[in-house]
Scaffold this motif. Structure first.
Motif, PDB file in Angstrom:
ATOM      1  N   GLY A 294       0.811  -1.209   0.000  1.00 52.98           N
ATOM      2  CA  GLY A 294       0.000   0.000   0.000  1.00 52.98           C
ATOM      3  C   GLY A 294       0.843   1.256   0.000  1.00 52.98           C
ATOM      4  N   LEU A 295       1.969   1.207   0.712  1.00 50.89           N
ATOM      5  CA  LEU A 295       2.863   2.370   0.782  1.00 50.89           C
ATOM      6  C   LEU A 295       3.506   2.644  -0.576  1.00 50.89           C
ATOM      7  N   LEU A 296       3.945   1.577  -1.257  1.00 54.03           N
ATOM      8  CA  LEU A 296       4.607   1.739  -2.554  1.00 54.03           C
ATOM      9  C   LEU A 296       3.635   2.158  -3.655  1.00 54.03           C
ATOM     10  N   SER A 297       2.381   1.713  -3.537  1.00 50.33           N
ATOM     11  CA  SER A 297       1.404   2.028  -4.585  1.00 50.33           C
ATOM     12  C   SER A 297       0.597   3.281  -4.281  1.00 50.33           C
ATOM     13  N   MET A 298       0.900   3.937  -3.173  1.00 51.58           N
ATOM     14  CA  MET A 298       0.098   5.088  -2.756  1.00 51.58           C
ATOM     15  C   MET A 298       0.161   6.217  -3.771  1.00 51.58           C
ATOM     16  N   GLU A 299       1.346   6.510  -4.292  1.00 51.48           N
ATOM     17  CA  GLU A 299       1.495   7.625  -5.228  1.00 51.48           C
ATOM     18  C   GLU A 299       0.912   7.317  -6.601  1.00 51.48           C
ATOM     19  N   HIS A 300       0.706   6.044  -6.895  1.00 57.54           N
ATOM     20  CA  HIS A 300       0.199   5.663  -8.207  1.00 57.54           C
ATOM     21  C   HIS A 300      -1.277   5.297  -8.158  1.00 57.54           C
ATOM     22  N   ASN A 301      -1.910   5.543  -7.035  1.00 57.02           N
ATOM     23  CA  ASN A 301      -3.318   5.215  -6.901  1.00 57.02           C
ATOM     24  C   ASN A 301      -4.162   6.240  -7.651  1.00 57.02           C
ATOM     25  N   THR A 302      -4.954   5.754  -8.605  1.00 60.43           N
ATOM     26  CA  THR A 302      -5.734   6.645  -9.472  1.00 60.43           C
ATOM     27  C   THR A 302      -6.747   7.461  -8.678  1.00 60.43           C
ATOM     28  N   SER A 303      -7.395   6.836  -7.689  1.00 57.50           N
ATOM     29  CA  SER A 303      -8.440   7.533  -6.928  1.00 57.50           C
ATOM     30  C   SER A 303      -7.884   8.723  -6.167  1.00 57.50           C
ATOM     31  N   SER A 304      -6.803   8.501  -5.393  1.00 57.21           N
ATOM     32  CA  SER A 304      -6.236   9.609  -4.633  1.00 57.21           C
ATOM     33  C   SER A 304      -5.600  10.644  -5.565  1.00 57.21           C
ATOM     34  N   THR A 305      -5.078  10.179  -6.721  1.00 54.24           N
ATOM     35  CA  THR A 305      -4.515  11.132  -7.693  1.00 54.24           C
ATOM     36  C   THR A 305      -5.588  12.073  -8.218  1.00 54.24           C
ATOM     37  N   GLU A 306      -6.758  11.521  -8.524  1.00 54.01           N
ATOM     38  CA  GLU A 306      -7.856  12.361  -9.003  1.00 54.01           C
ATOM     39  C   GLU A 306      -8.363  13.298  -7.913  1.00 54.01           C
ATOM     40  N   ILE A 307      -8.425  12.785  -6.669  1.00 58.38           N
ATOM     41  CA  ILE A 307      -8.890  13.640  -5.569  1.00 58.38           C
ATOM     42  C   ILE A 307      -7.932  14.801  -5.362  1.00 58.38           C
ATOM     43  N   CYS A 308      -6.626  14.566  -5.481  1.00 59.12           N
ATOM     44  CA  CYS A 308      -5.627  15.600  -5.224  1.00 59.12           C
ATOM     45  C   CYS A 308      -5.438  16.543  -6.425  1.00 59.12           C
ATOM     46  N   ASP A 309      -5.878  16.115  -7.580  1.00 59.38           N
ATOM     47  CA  ASP A 309      -5.689  16.934  -8.785  1.00 59.38           C
ATOM     48  C   ASP A 309      -6.544  18.202  -8.699  1.00 59.38           C
ATOM     49  N   PRO A 310      -5.923  19.400  -8.778  1.00 62.55           N
ATOM     50  CA  PRO A 310      -6.712  20.646  -8.699  1.00 62.55           C
ATOM     51  C   PRO A 310      -7.761  20.762  -9.797  1.00 62.55           C
TER      52      PRO A 310
ATOM     53  N   PRO B  45      -8.342   1.950 -16.831  1.00 60.67           N
ATOM     54  CA  PRO B  45      -9.740   1.646 -16.483  1.00 60.67           C
ATOM     55  C   PRO B  45     -10.265   2.403 -15.263  1.00 60.67           C
ATOM     56  N   MET B  46      -9.396   2.787 -14.312  1.00 57.49           N
ATOM     57  CA  MET B  46      -9.886   3.428 -13.103  1.00 57.49           C
ATOM     58  C   MET B  46     -10.043   4.943 -13.250  1.00 57.49           C
ATOM     59  N   THR B  47      -9.702   5.473 -14.389  1.00 57.81           N
ATOM     60  CA  THR B  47      -9.872   6.907 -14.602  1.00 57.81           C
ATOM     61  C   THR B  47     -11.364   7.255 -14.574  1.00 57.81           C
ATOM     62  N   GLY B  48     -11.712   8.275 -13.836  1.00 56.51           N
ATOM     63  CA  GLY B  48     -13.098   8.705 -13.743  1.00 56.51           C
ATOM     64  C   GLY B  48     -13.867   8.058 -12.615  1.00 56.51           C
ATOM     65  N   TYR B  49     -13.208   7.197 -11.802  1.00 58.31           N
ATOM     66  CA  TYR B  49     -13.933   6.504 -10.733  1.00 58.31           C
ATOM     67  C   TYR B  49     -14.473   7.481  -9.690  1.00 58.31           C
ATOM     68  N   VAL B  50     -13.671   8.470  -9.303  1.00 59.96           N
ATOM     69  CA  VAL B  50     -14.096   9.411  -8.259  1.00 59.96           C
ATOM     70  C   VAL B  50     -15.358  10.140  -8.686  1.00 59.96           C
ATOM     71  N   ASN B  51     -15.362  10.626  -9.912  1.00 59.26           N
ATOM     72  CA  ASN B  51     -16.544  11.331 -10.410  1.00 59.26           C
ATOM     73  C   ASN B  51     -17.754  10.402 -10.479  1.00 59.26           C
ATOM     74  N   ASN B  52     -17.520   9.129 -10.846  1.00 58.20           N
ATOM     75  CA  ASN B  52     -18.600   8.157 -10.945  1.00 58.20           C
ATOM     76  C   ASN B  52     -19.199   7.813  -9.587  1.00 58.20           C
ATOM     77  N   SER B  53     -18.358   7.840  -8.515  1.00 55.54           N
ATOM     78  CA  SER B  53     -18.827   7.436  -7.185  1.00 55.54           C
ATOM     79  C   SER B  53     -19.551   8.545  -6.437  1.00 55.54           C
ATOM     80  N   LEU B  54     -19.570   9.755  -7.002  1.00 59.63           N
ATOM     81  CA  LEU B  54     -20.219  10.888  -6.337  1.00 59.63           C
ATOM     82  C   LEU B  54     -21.469  11.280  -7.105  1.00 59.63           C
TER      83      LEU B  54
END
Length: 898
Positions: free
Chosen positions: A313-329, A757-766
């Motif tokens: 989890g620590l190594l994949s944290m920076e490459h996680n699509t969900s948190s990347t989208e959340i942090c993206d301005p 495939p995980m691109t757009g998940y955050v928007n889809n879940s809200l």
């Protein structure tokens, strides 16, 4: 016993004493007379300053002290009654063959305590060893010890010296019989019975020795005398000081050996000297440390896998699509979220939870499913291998034909005191105290009502903490979710996390307070039930304490895992607690991080608090007791006085150790899917726990009376129940608390990006909510220019004809969650049953060893009886063989005639 009582006893036996000549070499029949001659001549024959303060012998330096009773002069109105009880009790002890020596209070450090030293001579030991069925060696075993495997050489640094690990050779054993003494390997009568067996025999006598008849009933037992403060304490002596080896003529100081090789924290990586622990403290305490050590060893494998999942989890944290989208301005920074509370709370941008979403990914990732399944299999392997370890232990410690310890089955003094009826025992054919059921029913009702009340109090306190979280949430939100949040500020301390941290700490404090009071109340109501035996008392207390501990420690975790955020509603139609506080919502990334926080604080806090309490509490009490006792520093401060000033381990000391371990087992198994580091924390705690328990037993507590046990008892059934429950809880945590199932559904069914495939998940879940639809009492007090806001759910948008109803994706996700629970439970339970079937409860080599030992024991007994018969017949071997052959021929002739 006071001076007047002592003189009266001496006067009664004076005539007998005067006819005997004192000699250290006198026969066994004159031992009790020799003891009284010491009492008469103590002023002229014994010089106090010539005795070593570490001596564990009577004044003659020959007879070993097996037990010590202490008492103080009581100036209250029942002083005469207590003195009479002591006089009668000690007289009856002498009648059983025990030898007593009294130390006057003038020679004690505090100047007020009398000490009655007790020695069991050979005839008493052999008689009661036969009564108790104690097994003793008849021949050195020819079965080799298990050989080390190749990997065991890698573990060389953790091994103890063989002389410590195996302090005595292995023997074939048989139940002792005083009529077959020649059969047993008796080299020295003084050392044949180990000190643990000696104190067990003496305690058996003490617990059955009468001290008078009161109210027409025969009163007996040291426990009743201790409860009435007739004696202040009763305990066996330690071998010597724990910081130095004993000097001749004292026997080998096993306490020192244990402290050097077991109780030192610098030996945390070493294995435990289990045989030595068993020899010194008895099988009951020994098997606890075997269980704790085995559980710790198994935790090592779970900790390694859990740590690997955490590192993933620590190594994949920076490459996680969900948190990347959340942090993206440009993504999370443009998503305006609906307020988290009514009126006071403002809108907020999703990227304000950037750091929290990254931290959540540490524990909520693809490895969560794998670890949940792994722990379901691990707990099965742990319990199945523990069965094998227990079976091996039964063979190694001569517990194969074990029968329940007599002292656990004996009647409690409180039961006898309250009983007004007697009835015939169908087994013993003796009249014994009997309490009809109708007299117990009121106490059972009171007990059940009390337990229910306190469990309800736990739930009430949990609700109070929830109300606290809801009431302060608005304060945190108004403070932290101001205009700054709309300017794309990234903060880890979101209102949810901040409230969760403070709420978890408050909940932990409430848990400790409730636990402290309930321990006192549960012991009281268990006594009020008037259990018949000590075993019934311990079983009743175990049930009460475990039920309460289960609710007390786990209820808040169950709430966060399975209830929080599940019944929130949606903007404009929220659900409210008591029609006043809006239900708590989870973080946009799910409630798993809050469950992790809750579990970490409660588990870690309990372990740290428990270890500090176990170390400091007896240390402080002993320091204060010694400080009060050392009023006459010129006195000897003898071995029995030093042990008297130590803390008593008590009959329930081991019970609380098991309870602590089983509670930790619940944290490790029930909610481990939310916190892969839980086994690692438990492993570290247990490594410390073993040494803390060892240190306090060897240095801060009196020596316990040795007692037998062949298993961990009812705790094993509790572990099995928790293991089965853990499969269901972890499956539900992955399905409903973690965000892994919604992500998988989106990945396979709703994603439109083939390369990512995980691109757009955050928007889809809200989902989307129209601000104009806010009721006046829930809308933020400050007006904004936004038309819509987002919230976590799967609902139709406001422009759809089914607006705000659950959409099809919600039902797909729900179906996937239920499917996952069913599949995971069936897979894990199938593997559990297969493993339980494949792994035998008793290892094959142990079965063979048991058969070999039984065969050899029968052969040795047969040869012994045959030799004895030949000796009685007075014929030589050839004549005996002829005699046998003649008898066999007669038998064959008789058969052929028939």
């Amino acid at each position: 016993m006071g001076d007047a009582d002592l003189l009266e006893v001496l006067a009664e036996e004076g005539e007998k004493v005067n006819k005997l000549d004192y000699s250290f070499q006198m026969s066994e029949q004159s031992l009790s007379s020799r003891e009284t001659s010491f009492l008469i001549n103590e002023e002229t024959m014994f010089q106090k300053n010539q005795q070593s303060k570490d001596s564990i012998f009577f004044r003659d330096g020959i007879r070993q002290i097996d037990f010590v009773l202490s008492y103080v002069d009581d100036i209250k109105k029942d002083a005469e009654l207590k003195a009479e009880r002591r006089k009668e009790f000690e007289k009856n002890l002498r009648k059983t063959g025990l030898e007593l020596e009294i130390e006057d209070k003038r020679d004690s450090e505090d100047g007020r305590t009398y000490f009655v030293k007790i020695h069991a001579p050979w005839e008493v030991l052999v008689t009661y060893a036969e009564v108790l069925g104690i097994k003793m060696p008849i021949k050195e075993s020819d079965i080799p010890r298990p050989k080390h495997t190749p990997i065991s050489y890698v573990l060389g640094p953790v091994r103890l010296p063989l002389s410590v690990k195996y302090p005595r050779p292995e023997y074939f054993t048989a139940q002792f019989s005083r009529h077959r003494q020649e059969l047993f390997l008796i080299e020295d009568q003084a050392t044949f019975f180990p000190s643990s067996s000696r104190n067990r025999i003496v305690y058996y006598i003490l617990s059955r020795c009468p001290f008078g008849i009161e109210d027409g009933k025969k009163r007996f037992g040291i426990e009743r005398l201790l409860n009435s403060n007739t004696y202040s304490s009763a305990y066996p002596l330690h071998d010597g000081q724990y910081w130095k080896p004993s000097e001749p003529p004292n026997p080998t100081n096993e306490r020192y050996t244990l402290h050097q090789n077991w109780a030192r924290f610098s030996y945390f990586y070493k294995e435990q000297p289990l045989d030595l622990i068993k020899n010194y403290y008895g099988e009951k305490i020994g098997i606890y440390f075997v269980f704790l050590g085995f559980y710790t060893e198994m935790l090592f494998f779970a900790a390694v896998v859990g740590l690997a999942c955490f590192i993933y989890g620590l190594l994949s944290m920076e490459h996680n699509t969900s948190s990347t989208e959340i942090c993206d301005p440009e993504i999370g920074g443009q998503m305006i979220m609906c307020p988290l509370c009514d009126q006071v709370c403002d809108y907020w941008r999703l990227n304000s939870t950037c750091l929290a979403s990254k931290f959540s990914h540490l524990f909520d990732n693809e490895s969560t499913v794998f670890f949940a399944i792994f722990m379901g299999i691990w707990v099965t392997l742990f319990l199945e291998f523990w069965k094998q370890r227990q079976a091996r232990l039964e063979y190694e410690w001569d517990l194969v034909d074990f029968e329940e310890e007599q002292q656990q089955l004996q009647l409690r003094p409180e039961f006898e005191a309250m009983c007004k009826h007697r009835k015939l025992n169908a087994v013993t054919k003796e009249m014994e105290p009997y309490m009809p059921l109708y007299t117990r029913i009121p106490w059972y009702c009171l007990s059940g009502a009390t337990v229910t009340l306190w469990m309800s109090l736990v739930v009430t306190s949990m609700v109070a903490v929830i109300v606290y979280r809801l009431s302060v949430f608005a304060t945190f939100a108004s403070f932290m979710e101001s205009d700054a949040s709309l300017k794309q500020v990234k903060s880890f301390l979101t209102p949810q996390i901040t409230t969760s941290l403070t709420g978890s700490c408050l909940n932990f404090i409430v848990i400790l307070i409730l636990n402290f009071f309930y321990e006192k109340i549960s012991a009281w109501i268990t006594k009020m039930e008037i259990p018949r035996t000590y075993q019934e008392y311990e079983s009743s207390l175990t049930l009460k304490m475990f039920l309460f501990q289960f609710v007390n420690f786990y209820s808040s975790c169950f709430y966060v895992a399975f209830f929080k955020g599940k019944f929130v509603g949606y903007p404009g139609k929220y659900t409210y607690l008591f029609n006043e506080w809006r239900s708590e919502e989870c973080d946009p990334g799910g409630c798993l991080i809050e469950l992790t926080t809750q579990l970490t604080i409660i588990m870690t806090g309990k372990q740290i608090f428990g270890n500090i309490k176990e170390a400091i509490y007896p240390l402080a009490l002993n320091w204060w007791r010694r400080r009060k006792a050392r009023t006459n520093s010129e006195k000897l401060y003898s071995r029995w006085e030093q042990d008297h000033d130590l803390e008593s381990f008590g009959p329930l000391g081991l019970f609380y150790e098991y309870l602590e371990t089983v509670t930790q087992f619940g944290f490790v198994t029930l909610f481990v899917a939310s916190f892969p580091l839980a086994p690692l924390l438990a492993l570290i705690n247990n490594i410390v726990e073993i040494r803390v328990d060892a240190w306090k037993l060897t240095t801060q507590y009196r020596r316990t009376v040795a007692s037998k046990a062949h298993s961990i008892g009812v705790w094993q059934d509790i572990l099995y129940g928790m293991a089965v429950l853990s499969v269901a809880t972890n499956a539900f945590i992955v399905a409903f608390t973690s965000d892994i199932i919604p992500r998988l559904v989106y990945y396979y069914a709703y994603s439109t990006n083939a390369t990512q495939p995980m691109t757009g998940y955050v928007n889809n879940s809200l989902s989307v909510f129209l601000i104009a639809d806010f009721p006046n009492h829930t809308a933020p007090s400050e007006k904004r220019d936004f038309i819509t806001c987002r919230y976590r759910d799967y609902r139709y948008p406001p422009d759809d004809e089914n607006k705000y109803f659950h959409n099809m994706q919600f039902w797909h996700v729900l179906a996937a969650k239920m499917t996952f629970i069913i599949v995971m439970e069936h897979v894990v339970f199938l593997v559990k049953f297969l493993l339980a079937w494949m792994i035998p409860d008793v290892p094959k080599d142990v079965v063979e060893r048991i058969k070999r030992e039984k065969l050899m024991t029968i052969k040795i007994l047969h040869d012994f009886e045959l030799d004895k018969l030949k000796e009685n017949l007075g014929i030589n071997s050839n004549e005996f063989a002829k005699h046998v052959m003649i008898e066999e021929n007669k038998a064959q002739l008789a058969k052929s005639t028939i």
